[in-house]
Design a protein around this motif. Structure first.
Motif, PDB file in Angstrom:
ATOM      1  N   ALA A 181       0.642  -1.342  -0.082  1.00  0.00           N
ATOM      2  CA  ALA A 181       0.094  -0.120   0.067  1.00  0.00           C
ATOM      3  C   ALA A 181       0.869   1.318   0.035  1.00  0.00           C
ATOM      4  N   SER A 182       0.911   1.952  -0.917  1.00  0.00           N
ATOM      5  CA  SER A 182       1.608   3.121  -1.103  1.00  0.00           C
ATOM      6  C   SER A 182       1.330   4.267  -0.158  1.00  0.00           C
ATOM      7  N   GLY A 183       2.305   4.450   0.750  1.00  0.00           N
ATOM      8  CA  GLY A 183       2.403   5.377   1.990  1.00  0.00           C
ATOM      9  C   GLY A 183       1.727   4.975   3.069  1.00  0.00           C
ATOM     10  N   PHE A 184       1.599   3.612   3.185  1.00  0.00           N
ATOM     11  CA  PHE A 184       1.210   2.930   4.363  1.00  0.00           C
ATOM     12  C   PHE A 184       1.745   1.541   4.499  1.00  0.00           C
ATOM     13  N   THR A 185       2.167   1.239   5.880  1.00  0.00           N
ATOM     14  CA  THR A 185       2.615   0.029   6.320  1.00  0.00           C
ATOM     15  C   THR A 185       1.482  -1.070   6.342  1.00  0.00           C
ATOM     16  N   LEU A 186       1.599  -2.064   5.993  1.00  0.00           N
ATOM     17  CA  LEU A 186       0.391  -3.308   6.319  1.00  0.00           C
ATOM     18  C   LEU A 186       0.961  -3.959   7.540  1.00  0.00           C
ATOM     19  N   ASN A 187       1.728  -3.407   8.197  1.00  0.00           N
ATOM     20  CA  ASN A 187       2.159  -4.318   9.543  1.00  0.00           C
ATOM     21  C   ASN A 187       0.934  -4.533  10.411  1.00  0.00           C
ATOM     22  N   TYR A 188       0.096  -3.578  10.383  1.00  0.00           N
ATOM     23  CA  TYR A 188      -1.023  -3.427  11.359  1.00  0.00           C
ATOM     24  C   TYR A 188      -2.298  -4.042  10.892  1.00  0.00           C
ATOM     25  N   TYR A 189      -2.284  -4.464   9.561  1.00  0.00           N
ATOM     26  CA  TYR A 189      -3.527  -4.951   9.025  1.00  0.00           C
ATOM     27  C   TYR A 189      -3.572  -6.440   8.955  1.00  0.00           C
ATOM     28  N   ALA A 190      -4.674  -7.074   8.975  1.00  0.00           N
ATOM     29  CA  ALA A 190      -4.748  -8.532   8.660  1.00  0.00           C
ATOM     30  C   ALA A 190      -4.992  -8.442   7.206  1.00  0.00           C
ATOM     31  N   ILE A 191      -4.275  -9.531   6.568  1.00  0.00           N
ATOM     32  CA  ILE A 191      -4.396  -9.521   5.147  1.00  0.00           C
ATOM     33  C   ILE A 191      -4.609 -10.658   4.743  1.00  0.00           C
ATOM     34  N   GLY A 192      -5.549 -10.914   3.962  1.00  0.00           N
ATOM     35  CA  GLY A 192      -6.239 -12.147   3.150  1.00  0.00           C
ATOM     36  C   GLY A 192      -5.871 -12.179   1.705  1.00  0.00           C
ATOM     37  N   TRP A 193      -5.672 -13.340   1.125  1.00  0.00           N
ATOM     38  CA  TRP A 193      -5.649 -13.562  -0.094  1.00  0.00           C
ATOM     39  C   TRP A 193      -6.705 -14.456  -0.680  1.00  0.00           C
ATOM     40  N   PHE A 194      -7.302 -13.822  -1.722  1.00  0.00           N
ATOM     41  CA  PHE A 194      -8.621 -14.418  -2.154  1.00  0.00           C
ATOM     42  C   PHE A 194      -8.209 -14.555  -3.833  1.00  0.00           C
ATOM     43  N   ARG A 195      -8.884 -15.576  -4.474  1.00  0.00           N
ATOM     44  CA  ARG A 195      -8.716 -15.634  -5.949  1.00  0.00           C
ATOM     45  C   ARG A 195     -10.230 -15.831  -6.593  1.00  0.00           C
ATOM     46  N   GLN A 196     -10.131 -15.516  -7.671  1.00  0.00           N
ATOM     47  CA  GLN A 196     -11.495 -15.664  -8.601  1.00  0.00           C
ATOM     48  C   GLN A 196     -11.095 -16.047  -9.954  1.00  0.00           C
ATOM     49  N   ALA A 197     -11.431 -17.561 -10.157  1.00  0.00           N
ATOM     50  CA  ALA A 197     -11.295 -17.869 -11.422  1.00  0.00           C
ATOM     51  C   ALA A 197     -12.210 -17.751 -12.453  1.00  0.00           C
ATOM     52  N   PRO A 198     -12.288 -17.469 -13.774  1.00  0.00           N
ATOM     53  CA  PRO A 198     -13.330 -17.426 -14.785  1.00  0.00           C
ATOM     54  C   PRO A 198     -14.533 -18.112 -14.369  1.00  0.00           C
ATOM     55  N   GLY A 199     -15.616 -17.675 -14.312  1.00  0.00           N
ATOM     56  CA  GLY A 199     -16.896 -18.247 -13.979  1.00  0.00           C
ATOM     57  C   GLY A 199     -17.206 -19.063 -12.785  1.00  0.00           C
ATOM     58  N   LYS A 200     -16.325 -18.609 -11.681  1.00  0.00           N
ATOM     59  CA  LYS A 200     -16.096 -19.104 -10.385  1.00  0.00           C
ATOM     60  C   LYS A 200     -16.404 -18.343  -9.323  1.00  0.00           C
ATOM     61  N   GLU A 201     -16.853 -18.562  -8.215  1.00  0.00           N
ATOM     62  CA  GLU A 201     -16.944 -17.691  -7.241  1.00  0.00           C
ATOM     63  C   GLU A 201     -15.414 -17.242  -6.427  1.00  0.00           C
ATOM     64  N   ARG A 202     -15.639 -16.370  -5.839  1.00  0.00           N
ATOM     65  CA  ARG A 202     -14.256 -15.981  -5.255  1.00  0.00           C
ATOM     66  C   ARG A 202     -14.002 -16.702  -4.066  1.00  0.00           C
ATOM     67  N   GLU A 203     -12.756 -17.188  -3.826  1.00  0.00           N
ATOM     68  CA  GLU A 203     -12.522 -18.022  -2.543  1.00  0.00           C
ATOM     69  C   GLU A 203     -11.308 -17.668  -2.026  1.00  0.00           C
ATOM     70  N   GLY A 204     -11.064 -17.682  -0.771  1.00  0.00           N
ATOM     71  CA  GLY A 204     -10.108 -17.421  -0.008  1.00  0.00           C
ATOM     72  C   GLY A 204      -9.011 -18.573   0.003  1.00  0.00           C
ATOM     73  N   VAL A 205      -7.905 -18.149  -0.008  1.00  0.00           N
ATOM     74  CA  VAL A 205      -6.803 -19.046  -0.024  1.00  0.00           C
ATOM     75  C   VAL A 205      -5.688 -19.066   1.346  1.00  0.00           C
ATOM     76  N   ALA A 206      -5.266 -18.057   1.664  1.00  0.00           N
ATOM     77  CA  ALA A 206      -4.536 -17.876   2.795  1.00  0.00           C
ATOM     78  C   ALA A 206      -4.484 -16.373   3.407  1.00  0.00           C
TER      79      ALA A 206
END
Length: 126
Positions: A24-49
């Motif tokens: 994040a430009s101008g911010f540190t992410l050290n205090y944020y919980a971060i999730g990684w999600f993905r969405q494949a064509p024709g599929k719903e978004r899913e969390g991965v990590a």
């Protein structure tokens, strides 16, 4: 306003590896919980990590457990997900999401995150 930016996507052969970054430009992410999600064509978004800001261990969806590793670089204030042994079914647009209020991260509840990036595309193909 926190604006998340993902990078590191691309084309990789089956069995290959990629590491995605979330910053994040101008911010540190050290205090944020971060999730990684993905969405494949024709599929719903899913969390991965995900990774919490300070509490708890990283969490992974069963479909990527043992292949993906999420980690922080606190000196840079960024978050990464290293993806190994990629398979065609991993092809998707990958998003990072952040929230400063979560005590622990979650991969099952996308709505828990207030901030989202625009995504980076990962294609696994021979």
């Amino acid at each position: 306003q926190l604006q998340l930016v993902e990078s590191g996507g691309g084309l990789v052969q089956p069995g290959g590896s990629l590491t995605l970054s979330c910053a994040a430009s101008g911010f540190t992410l050290n205090y944020y919980a971060i999730g990684w999600f993905r969405q494949a064509p024709g599929k719903e978004r899913e969390g991965v990590a995900c990774i919490g800001s300070s509490l708890g261990d990283p969490s992974y969806a069963d479909i990527v457990k043992g292949r993906f590793t999420v980690f922080r670089d606190r000196t840079k204030g960024t978050v990464y997900v290293q993806m190994n042994n990629l398979q065609p079914e991993d092809t998707a647009v990958y998003y990072c999401a952040g929230d400063i209020t979560l005590d622990r991260c979650t991969v099952s509840t996308a709505g828990a995150y207030d901030y989202w990036g625009q995504g980076t595309e990962v294609t696994v193909s021979s």
